[in-house]
Design an enzyme around this catalytic site. Sequence first.
Site, mmCIF file in Angstrom:
data_model
loop_
_atom_site.group_PDB
_atom_site.id
_atom_site.type_symbol
_atom_site.label_atom_id
_atom_site.label_comp_id
_atom_site.label_asym_id
_atom_site.label_seq_id
_atom_site.Cartn_x
_atom_site.Cartn_y
_atom_site.Cartn_z
ATOM 1 N N HIS A 98 -2.261 -10.770 -7.688
ATOM 2 C CA HIS A 98 -3.358 -11.089 -8.605
ATOM 3 C C HIS A 98 -2.812 -11.959 -9.739
ATOM 4 C CE1 HIS A 98 -6.315 -8.406 -6.797
ATOM 5 N NE2 HIS A 98 -5.427 -7.433 -6.792
ATOM 6 N N HIS A 108 -3.467 -11.946 -0.163
ATOM 7 C CA HIS A 108 -3.129 -10.659 0.460
ATOM 8 C C HIS A 108 -2.465 -10.937 1.793
ATOM 9 C CE1 HIS A 108 -4.568 -7.931 3.761
ATOM 10 N NE2 HIS A 108 -3.882 -7.071 3.043
ATOM 11 N N ASN A 110 -0.298 -8.645 5.184
ATOM 12 C CA ASN A 110 0.377 -7.451 5.692
ATOM 13 C C ASN A 110 0.787 -7.655 7.135
ATOM 14 O OD1 ASN A 110 -1.392 -5.596 7.653
ATOM 15 N ND2 ASN A 110 -2.786 -6.541 6.177
ATOM 16 N N ARG A 112 2.229 -4.917 10.305
ATOM 17 C CA ARG A 112 2.371 -3.485 10.548
ATOM 18 C C ARG A 112 2.598 -3.192 12.030
ATOM 19 N NH1 ARG A 112 -2.789 -5.056 9.418
ATOM 20 N NH2 ARG A 112 -4.330 -4.646 11.053
ATOM 21 N N GLY A 260 -2.700 11.033 4.068
ATOM 22 C CA GLY A 260 -1.988 11.643 2.961
ATOM 23 C C GLY A 260 -0.929 10.745 2.367
#
Length: 302
Positions: A98, A108, A110, A112, A260
Amino acid sequence: MNAPDIAAVKQFLLLLQDSICQQLAEADGSGTFKEDNWTREGGGGGRSRVLRNGAVFEQAGVNFSHVHGDQMPASATAHRPELAGRSFEAMGVSLVVHPENPYVPTSHANVRFFIAEKPGASPVWWFGGGFDMTPFYGFAEDAVHWHQTAFDLCRPFGDDVYPRYKKWCDDYFFIKHRNEQRGIGGLFFDDLNTPDFATSFSFIQAVGEGYLNAYLPIVARRKSHCWGEREREFQLYRRGRYVEFNLVWDRGTLFGLQTGGRTESILMSMPPKVAWEYNWQPQPGSPEAALYSDFLPVKAWL
């Protein structure tokens, strides 16, 4: 090589985080990344790095995580119900930048990797990722450069890769309740496991390493643009759209919360300052209106 090499993926992701943080800090010129190492109660952990109040970047966060568990979360099995009941490992690097100057776009990226296993069955694995850009004040040359870089890194993997993953990005980063795109897109892909592990792994390496080639030249062009209260207010208003998408629609955010994960790291993508205005409309013919008419509608930039 079709058997997934989990150790090689993890090593690449850790080095990618190091490289991106180093280059962003150099581009900022004064900011430094603060690192938090964390562990997840259910298994695994990660390291989160955040730069705040730099000369260029109001906030930049670059996360690495590697988590595992006995059962896939609902967000991951919603579109792959055959994975229910399997143990899993998930690792990746995710980042959001930002900038302070409203003429420098938010970006942005990513990359994975997931693997799900159960006794007596072959492992199920895939890669995902991509990068996208969210300007506040658009420039055609920036949009072309962004998409040209994406096109070039996709080309060695097939002529159909860029158009397919560009469309997937346009479809994914769509704010349904606003009926508008989040930004000008880029690349998005998921469930990548063909033709084999080696090729899939090479592709996410190209995406991870290509992100800053797409972004940093735009930062360099725009970071010295003069701006004032009007531009800042519009930037804060448009940042609200970013928050809305991430909290309502983003699968990665939901996956992190449902497994979690560390909440501070998951919500690192949120802008440090943001504003909402009731039923705000840009003035016709204004630079703010141009974002809606000339940049947010899906188009072929190349």
